[in-house]
Scaffold this active site. Structure first.
Site, PDB file in Angstrom:
ATOM      1  N   SER A  96       0.799  -1.232   0.000  1.00 26.74           N
ATOM      2  CA  SER A  96       0.000   0.000   0.000  1.00 26.74           C
ATOM      3  C   SER A  96       0.833   1.284   0.000  1.00 26.74           C
ATOM      4  O   SER A  96       1.560   1.539  -0.944  1.00 26.74           O
ATOM      5  CB  SER A  96      -0.954  -0.041   1.189  1.00 26.74           C
ATOM      6  OG  SER A  96      -1.783   1.086   1.182  1.00 26.74           O
ATOM      7  N   ASP A 239      -2.552   6.460  -3.175  1.00 26.13           N
ATOM      8  CA  ASP A 239      -1.452   5.784  -2.488  1.00 26.13           C
ATOM      9  C   ASP A 239      -0.922   4.695  -3.427  1.00 26.13           C
ATOM     10  O   ASP A 239      -1.427   4.527  -4.543  1.00 26.13           O
ATOM     11  CB  ASP A 239      -1.914   5.210  -1.138  1.00 26.13           C
ATOM     12  CG  ASP A 239      -2.912   4.090  -1.270  1.00 26.13           C
ATOM     13  OD1 ASP A 239      -3.695   4.121  -2.240  1.00 26.13           O
ATOM     14  OD2 ASP A 239      -2.905   3.174  -0.432  1.00 26.13           O
TER      15      ASP A 239
HETATM   16 MG    MG Z   1      -3.610   1.409   0.094  1.00 22.56          MG
END
Ligand code: MG
Length: 460
Positions: A96, A239
């Site tokens: 992430s 992100d």
């Molecule tokens: Mg993420």
């Protein structure tokens, strides 16, 4: 028992805190848990992700699982694809928003939603107990390639919004995928919505040469500059794996995630009477004010996307959201989805005939201040017990850590981090000064409690 899963999956630095050996064993454990079924696998663009993916896939195949390999894609794209493939589960290789040296693994069920904490515990039990079901040499699984997932996902997002109305506005949008996998989706979604699209950090590169994968204010300076330079209507940043979206308005002002969540909530509750928003206790109280005004309701849950998704499923909620820019749009899928959030924001601006700054200006606004206090994992529980004795306010909630409410619409949340040796202190108030003084006071209190808890340990 030691934990493998943090707040959002298994994470670590490749070859240091998360080795190939661990990843193969994680593959064994996940494959054993899914009883040698059919598993969809996809990954993000990190330099370590091909290695991590190969290790986990090897483990899965050894337990007799067949693997459907989706390749590179944003996390929500992989989750959305599950419904088309009749799989038993999904494995998403991603860390992430973590720094570049990290790799990670997320485990999802047959509908693409992350497995519950009880299921994580079962996988951990198989992992630590080495209760692996390794099959005979002639029964190992095979890998098949999946194609068309990106296109299906983009179509899925587009059908949730009014393309015609959005197209009429001819929005000029700057996208910052941050050299992550949303370079494969968001610019195309915007183009299909009739936008004029400009991209910065738009090629996938796991060394993240443009900016760090966390879409925090300090990492988004170039996006703000690009919105000014292109005189754009909107800027959007994701992100590293694309489940979050952060927006910059037409005046080049960056807005924290809970502002855009509030806007989406206001819209959803205005078109669906009695709609439900599921959100963690760390989200701004603005969402409760909006729900009161619009006749909707807010369900507060523990921090972490798993709890939001499962509560949404259980209550058939229309919306979920996190203050970090994660919006879960129920009609599309009950998981965070940065591409869906982007399309939804444009839809709202188009049907309301507003710019982003105008749309946000009418919503209640508070100031949130976040702090960290170092605290060894071993004393975290004890610290919480000590704090329970020390704190007092108008009302104390124990959904996750301690949330203490005070007069004048002020609250402070103290909770142990699930991933780092720290306590998080979050304070919200009508003004920044009030929020800061509340945060300072509780940082001191947590420090005291950590001291007390540690001394107690030495006295044993
Ligand atoms: Mg993420």
């Amino acid at each position: 028992m030691s934990r493998l899963f943090g707040t959002n999956g298994v994470r670590g630095v490749l070859n240091q805190t998360l080795t190939v050996t661990t990843l193969v064993k994680l593959g064994y454990a996940v494959g054993t848990y899914f009883k040698g079924g059919k598993i969809l696998v996809g990954r993000d663009g990190r330099l370590g992700s091909p290695i991590a993916r190969n290790a986990v896939v090897s483990g899965l195949l050894a337990t007799g699982c067949d693997v459907l390999d989706l390749g590179l894609a944003p996390t929500p794209t992989i989750q959305y694809e599950a419904r088309f493939q009749e799989v038993d589960g999904c494995v998403i290789v991603t860390a992430s928003h973590n720094p570049p040296e990290f790799v990670g693994v997320k485990v999802c069920g047959p509908d693409g939603v992350e497995v519950r904490r009880e299921e994580e515990a079962e996988i951990e039990d198989i992992f630590f107990g080495e209760k692996f079901n390794l099959v005979g040499w002639d029964r190992v699984g095979c890998v098949r390639r999946v194609s068309g997932a990106i296109e299906r996902y983009i179509e899925g997002v587009l059908k949730q919004v009014n393309r015609e109305e959005i197209g009429k506005r001819r929005f000029r949008v700057v996208v910052d995928p941050g050299n992550g996998v949303t370079a494969l989706t968001t610019p195309y979604i915007l183009r299909k919505l009739g936008c004029e699209v400009y991209t910065i950090n738009g090629h996938i590169d796991g060394s993240f040469p443009g900016r760090l994968p966390e879409p925090s204010e300090e990492n988004l300076g170039s996006l703000v500059e690009a919105v000014k330079a292109f005189d754009a209507d909107l800027g959007v940043a994701h992100d590293g794996d694309g489940d979050r979206a952060i927006f910059v308005d037409e005046k080049a002002v960056l807005h924290p995630g809970d502002r855009t969540l509030a806007l989406v909530e206001d819209y959803v509750m205005s078109i669906t009477r009695g709609a439900t928003l599921v959100t963690p206790v760390s989200t701004s109280q603005a969402v409760e004010e909006i729900a009161e005004k619009r006749g909707g309701r807010v369900l507060w849950v523990r921090v972490g996307s798993v709890d939001v998704s499962w509560t949404m499923k259980a209550t058939k909620a229309e919306l979920g959201g996190e203050e970090n820019g994660g919006v879960f749009y129920g009609p599309h899928q009950p998981v965070r989805d940065g591409g869906m959030t982007t399309a939804l924001i444009l839809h709202i601006l188009a049907v309301r005939g507003e710019t982003l700054s105008e749309a946000l200006s009418t919503l209640p606004a508070y100031r949130i201040v976040k702090r960290k206090v170092r605290c060894p994992d071993t004393v975290k529980d004890k610290v919480l017990k000590i704090l329970e004795e020390k704190v007092s306010g108008e009302r104390v909630e124990k959904i996750d850590g301690l949330k203490i409410w005070f007069k004048g619409r002020r609250w402070v949340l103290v909770r142990p981090s699930g991933t780092e040796p720290i306590y998080r202190v979050i304070a919200e108030a009508p003004s920044r000064r009030e929020a800061e003084s509340l945060a300072d006071k509780y940082v001191a209190l947590v420090n005291e409690a950590v001291e007390e808890a540690s001394q107690g340990k030495f006295n044993l």
